[in-house]
Design a protein around this motif. Sequence first.
Motif, PDB file in Angstrom:
ATOM      1  N   ARG A 197     -46.415  18.135  -7.909  1.00 18.02           N
ATOM      2  CA  ARG A 197     -46.220  17.287  -9.080  1.00 18.02           C
ATOM      3  C   ARG A 197     -46.542  18.089 -10.325  1.00 18.02           C
ATOM      4  O   ARG A 197     -47.488  18.874 -10.334  1.00 18.02           O
ATOM      5  N   THR A 198     -45.735  17.878 -11.344  1.00 20.36           N
ATOM      6  CA  THR A 198     -45.937  18.656 -12.562  1.00 20.36           C
ATOM      7  C   THR A 198     -47.206  18.189 -13.280  1.00 20.36           C
ATOM      8  O   THR A 198     -47.686  17.076 -13.079  1.00 20.36           O
ATOM      9  N   GLY A 199     -47.746  19.074 -14.115  1.00 23.00           N
ATOM     10  CA  GLY A 199     -48.965  18.777 -14.862  1.00 23.00           C
ATOM     11  C   GLY A 199     -48.686  18.654 -16.350  1.00 23.00           C
ATOM     12  O   GLY A 199     -47.552  18.430 -16.769  1.00 23.00           O
ATOM     13  N   TRP A 200     -49.721  18.872 -17.145  1.00 20.93           N
ATOM     14  CA  TRP A 200     -49.606  18.665 -18.588  1.00 20.93           C
ATOM     15  C   TRP A 200     -48.575  19.590 -19.238  1.00 20.93           C
ATOM     16  O   TRP A 200     -48.035  19.271 -20.294  1.00 20.93           O
ATOM     17  N   LEU A 247     -45.268  18.365 -20.782  1.00 20.18           N
ATOM     18  CA  LEU A 247     -45.206  17.569 -22.002  1.00 20.18           C
ATOM     19  C   LEU A 247     -44.702  18.379 -23.191  1.00 20.18           C
ATOM     20  O   LEU A 247     -44.194  17.826 -24.155  1.00 20.18           O
ATOM     21  N   LYS A 275     -50.418   8.616 -29.143  1.00 17.19           N
ATOM     22  CA  LYS A 275     -51.186   8.027 -28.052  1.00 17.19           C
ATOM     23  C   LYS A 275     -50.429   8.050 -26.720  1.00 17.19           C
ATOM     24  O   LYS A 275     -51.017   8.259 -25.660  1.00 17.19           O
ATOM     25  N   LEU A 302     -48.253  10.267 -25.682  1.00 21.23           N
ATOM     26  CA  LEU A 302     -48.348  11.618 -25.125  1.00 21.23           C
ATOM     27  C   LEU A 302     -49.738  11.833 -24.528  1.00 21.23           C
ATOM     28  O   LEU A 302     -49.890  12.357 -23.438  1.00 21.23           O
ATOM     29  N   LYS A 303     -50.734  11.380 -25.236  1.00 25.33           N
ATOM     30  CA  LYS A 303     -52.101  11.568 -24.759  1.00 25.33           C
ATOM     31  C   LYS A 303     -52.325  10.855 -23.426  1.00 25.33           C
ATOM     32  O   LYS A 303     -52.955  11.406 -22.512  1.00 25.33           O
ATOM     33  N   ILE A 330     -51.021  12.836 -20.514  1.00 23.71           N
ATOM     34  CA  ILE A 330     -51.756  14.043 -20.112  1.00 23.71           C
ATOM     35  C   ILE A 330     -52.517  13.806 -18.811  1.00 23.71           C
ATOM     36  O   ILE A 330     -52.593  14.681 -17.954  1.00 23.71           O
ATOM     37  N   SER A 331     -53.030  12.591 -18.643  1.00 24.22           N
ATOM     38  CA  SER A 331     -53.863  12.307 -17.466  1.00 24.22           C
ATOM     39  C   SER A 331     -53.053  12.006 -16.203  1.00 24.22           C
ATOM     40  O   SER A 331     -53.618  11.948 -15.109  1.00 24.22           O
ATOM     41  N   GLU A 332     -51.751  11.783 -16.390  1.00 27.74           N
ATOM     42  CA  GLU A 332     -50.912  11.373 -15.253  1.00 27.74           C
ATOM     43  C   GLU A 332     -50.188  12.569 -14.653  1.00 27.74           C
ATOM     44  O   GLU A 332     -49.619  13.370 -15.395  1.00 27.74           O
ATOM     45  N   PRO A 333     -50.147  12.678 -13.308  1.00 24.37           N
ATOM     46  CA  PRO A 333     -49.268  13.697 -12.737  1.00 24.37           C
ATOM     47  C   PRO A 333     -47.819  13.357 -13.069  1.00 24.37           C
ATOM     48  O   PRO A 333     -47.455  12.176 -13.142  1.00 24.37           O
TER      49      PRO A 333
END
Lengths: 577, 196
Positions: free
Chosen positions: A403-406, A409, A417, A419-420, A423-426
């Motif tokens: 799964r992709t990470g930050w 983005l 907000k 986008l922020k 950040i925490s979601e895969p």
Amino acid sequence: MQDLSQGTREARTFDAIVVGSGIAGGWAAKELCEKGLKTLVLERGRKVEHGKDYKTFAMNPWDFRFPNGRTPLDEVEKHYQKQQRTGYTVNDQWNHWFVKDDEHPYTEVSRFDWIRGYHVGGRSITWGRQSYRWSDLDFEANAREGVGADWPIRYADLAPWYDHVERWMGVSGTNEGLPQLPDGVFQPAMEFNVVEKGFKGKVESKFPERRVTMGRTAHLTKPTDEQMKIGRGTCQTRNLCMRGCSFGAYFSSNGATLIAADHTGNMTLQPDSIVTEVIFDKTANKATGVRVQDGITGKTTEYYAKVIFLNASALATTWIMLHSKSDRFPNGFGNDSDELGRNVMDHHFLAGAQAEVEGYEDRYYSGRRPTGIYVPRFRNLGTEATKQKDFTRGYGYQGGASRTGWQRLVAEMGFGKELKDEISEPGNWTMGLTGFGEMLPYRDNRVWINNDVKDVNGLPTLTMDVTIRQNELNMRKDMQASAVEMMEEAGFKNVRPYDRPYAPGLGIHEMGTARMGRDPKTSVLNAFNQVHACTNVYVTDGAAMTSAACVNPSLTYMALTARAADHAVNALKRGEL
Amino acid sequence: MLDRRELLHRASLLLGGAISASAASGILAGCVAMPGAATGGGLLSAEETASLTAMADQIIPKTDTPGALDVGVPAFIDRMLAGYYQQRERDVIRSGLQKVNADAQALRGVSFPLLTGDEQVELMKRYDREQYDYTRANTSTTPAPPPHFFRLVKELTILGFCTSEAGATRLMYYNPNPGPYRGDLPLSEVGKVSAL
């Protein structure tokens, strides 16, 4: 450390000399020392102590001068123009394991990537750790097709030595019972993730000749007592391996073979020692030792031994041999055949496919697995069904799903907000496969000594003239098409083939420049890796390879080295060397 | 219209309180001196830093968790421009920031940091669309053309934030030594994306 160069000839005389401390040299050192030989290991680069000198091992992304160890672009341009071609080797996390190109230049007729490091342990610190056996499909290929020279050995010759090195070094993987990828001595394989499991099921039911297995990798998943006794432990799946592993969880010379060799009390390891020549005694028809240039002072010293192992890496070993000229060997040591420096091979890769995977949003994994899935070769297996009309030999796939990470983005629109929160979601699942293909030995793919360009030590350098040809280019089309076919069968979305620029050397599997063979007229080494014309010199690094197969080669270098060391010790006992 | 005192207060807040009111006063007067003030790499002027600060704050705002300004993104960008990137990227950012202020002047007659939040967002949405289209249009151009300034600002803000200690440990799952790989878990068991 005692300065041997000041000593008497007696103090500079050993039973064996090993040139190089990388993956092959480490094995030569261990085996020769354990069999009782007083062994001098000469390493051209600096000293590295296991654990202590892995200076970035415990650093967090924010501890580096720039995040995650990014190296400033000016420094990359100045020092690492060639070393950076992989896209992953130049980074402050591990720059200290790679040479600076301005200090160690080479000349390219066409692009050739020579990615390397000069220090104790060599590339065994930064290697990819994928460990696969060759099969008779590989050992018989040249003879069957009339390509290059015939290997002087077959799988049965090497099988017990594969057992020996796998058991001692620790390889995790799964036995699959495939003739083209022999089973081995494995610790438990790492796990598949949910997408890879689905892929495996779909591919294996649709394509009976294809198998999806877990990458066989030299990481401990269930260390043996013997491994723990030298300080090695279970892999913590950090996947920061190239920094060096203080857990000793993956196999390296520093963390394993050199420790074992040291424990015997028989090893003298001497860094900053550049071997420039093999010293040949024409009367005795033997090599008596090596000439060494001190990497710091430039002073020259000779060291002597009954048997010499050249394990400097394929091209560096070849350089030493080409640079060792004498009345008997005017074209380079052991080069009666004029094959020395020829038949350069690598594995061509970076052709395959990538895809997006829908669903499984509620599934994840924990840890950063330092290996991927592996699809063993399924082309040209000797059956009508697998025969290809456009190319000979074959390729295997390495790949995986995650799964992709930050990082994703950056390429997306939006900020604030939303986008922020992202950040925490895969991100979504994606999957990639890249083929690693066999490259044929071409006699005019060669390297030679360039006296016009000198390195930082004032020594002549190499020129490379190596290209891939039609067989490899045709194979790359199939690497893309078959990857697409499997991913579409698995139901993945947005399946895209790719063929990224590849130049020989980029696989960091350079080999073949002092090949083994049955006939001294067409090869440099015999069936036990002895130089045909001077049997107390063994070459057991990548230079020895007669063909390339499609699997990662280090395991085979190690098995050849252990086998040759056993041969050398027995031959010494019989008084043959 | 805000009075000068309030403007000064707001400008120094935008700068994360890291520069003095007299420096903020210089900004308001259009003074671009003071290179190195309140910056990590000593490259950007206080005025440039003020615009970057406003943008970084909009890109990753402080909520119940730290935002871009809490982890020092403006100073980080300055360090990257001064020490990591080359003249090309420095020029991209500097001319980009000039354009941002020109756009702000055209819109409201003030510099970018002095626009209202909504006005800043309005301009930034336009830049975001531009950078997205520009980057996509140039994916296969060789040699790669210079990046769009807003792409670079956004990328550096995300990078600086996500590789900071607070970003990595508060917003993500950060575990440098995870132990044996577990291949198939419910996402809820891990909770958040892996920072590494």
